[in-house]
Write an enzyme that holds these catalytic residues in place. Structure first.
Site, PDB file in Angstrom:
ATOM      1  N   ALA A 253       0.966 -30.845 -62.077  1.00  0.00           N
ATOM      2  CA  ALA A 253      -0.104 -31.654 -62.675  1.00  0.00           C
ATOM      3  C   ALA A 253       0.261 -32.100 -64.100  1.00  0.00           C
ATOM      4  CB  ALA A 253      -1.411 -30.883 -62.677  1.00  0.00           C
ATOM      5  N   ASP A 255       3.270 -32.683 -65.244  1.00  0.00           N
ATOM      6  CA  ASP A 255       4.264 -33.770 -65.139  1.00  0.00           C
ATOM      7  C   ASP A 255       3.569 -35.083 -64.766  1.00  0.00           C
ATOM      8  OD1 ASP A 255       6.124 -31.741 -65.499  1.00  0.00           O
ATOM      9  OD2 ASP A 255       6.446 -31.508 -63.342  1.00  0.00           O
ATOM     10  N   ASP A 291       4.815 -30.988 -55.453  1.00  0.00           N
ATOM     11  CA  ASP A 291       4.860 -31.175 -56.912  1.00  0.00           C
ATOM     12  C   ASP A 291       4.678 -32.638 -57.303  1.00  0.00           C
ATOM     13  OD1 ASP A 291       5.514 -28.549 -56.781  1.00  0.00           O
ATOM     14  OD2 ASP A 291       7.155 -28.682 -58.226  1.00  0.00           O
TER      15      ASP A 291
END
Ligand code: KDG
Length: 312
Positions: A253, A255, A291
């Site tokens: 989150a 990034d 991710d």
């Protein structure tokens, strides 16, 4: 090139339930810098990722995936070291443990000679994180080379502290972070990271922002997770609430937040728009287990209400 250039390690990723009993897993890739580059790319900005992977199937997977996302990939496939691996163990709906297998990895063998001449000079913005600084002496030397090359060429530097205690061991991360933060046009830090960088113990976010600003050379964004963010940009303080979503996985989150901010910066948008996009990108990352897979396109972004930044 007028887009983003970032350097760092991208890892193979195995995501599973409690490892003691899990019989299935999903595989993918992840890495803070490539997550940011993908996020910028999805929002329409050109983005280049530079890194080293092993000459192995995980390395192939990393390169294929990043190219498929439309990144310009500048890579070295290292025959003498493996691609790093990360295991995400989802222990319960609320808790995920991340295990790293990265000591001696190809990514940590990054060196200044891996950066082709002219690459940094041609970038619109260079983005580095504290992870790369801690990976190894040669990775740090590469980051220093890129930072100084960028300064010489007038290319602004973005720095996300992204502290990973495991890569630093007993070495002093904070003094290295300070030297990058002092030279960056924009610094991103979580609250614990801001305390580490500045040496302050304050838990008051406004006081923490003041401390951070004092140690940084440019704009500063304090990432506050579920509490949104506080920023000082061009000398003006702004606060933005987080976008409330049902959280599936918070890894990545931060990034996503940085990607949203930098995509708008590259597009020439004002600070309030940069922050409003940043918090929405952070929310999108929380909505999915990977991710970066859930990072939004421009069309996706409009499906979440734009939060109103408040000038303080
Ligand atoms: O920022 C999300 C990261 O934790 C992940 O993608 C892997 O780069 C990574 C790291 O070092 O933790």
């Amino acid at each position: 090139m007028t887009g983003l250039l970032t350097i760092g390690e991208t890892l193979g990723l195995v995501a599973t339930g409690p490892l003691r009993h899990a019989t299935t897993a999903s595989v993918g890739i992840g890495g803070a810098e490539s997550n940011v580059a993908i996020g910028v790319r999805r929002l329409g900005g050109p983005a280049t990722w530079l890194g080293r992977v092993g000459d192995d199937p995980w390395g192939e997977r990393v390169l294929r995936e990043l190219r498929a996302e439309g990144l310009v990939v500048v890579s070295v496939s290292d025959p003498d070291a493996p691609t790093a691996l990360m295991t995400k163990e989802r222990r319960s709906a609320l808790a995920t443990t991340v295990l790293y297998h990265r000591a001696g990895s190809a990514g940590s063998r990054l060196r200044p000679a891996d950066v082709p001449p002219g690459l940094v000079d041609d970038a619109g913005l260079v983005h580095l994180t504290g992870i790369t600084l801690g990976l190894s002496d040669t990775a740090l030397a590469t980051a220093l080379h890129v930072r100084d090359r960028a300064a010489g060429a007038g290319v602004p530097l973005s720095f996300d502290v992204n502290h990973r205690a495991g890569v630093w061991g007993t070495r002093d991360a904070a003094s290295v972070y300070r030297s990058f933060a002092a030279r960056a046009a924009v610094v991103f830090a979580g609250e614990d990271e801001a305390r580490l960088l500045t040496g302050t113990a304050t838990t008051d976010p406004e006081a923490l922002l003041d401390e951070l600003v004092a140690g940084c050379g440019g704009d500063v964004v304090l990432k506050r997770g579920a509490d949104g963010c506080l920023a000082r940009i061009d000398g003006v303080d702004l606060a933005v609430p987080a976008v409330v979503v049902p959280v599936v996985d918070t890894v990545g989150a931060g990034d996503a937040f940085v990607a949203g901010y930098l995509a708008e910066l590259l597009a020439g948008r004002d600070p309030a728009t940069r922050l409003a996009t940043a918090v929405r990108c952070g929310a999108f990352a929380c909505l999915s287990p990977g991710d970066w897979e859930g990072l939004p396109t421009r069309a996706d972004l409009d499906t979440l209400d734009r939060p109103d930044p408040v000038t303080r």
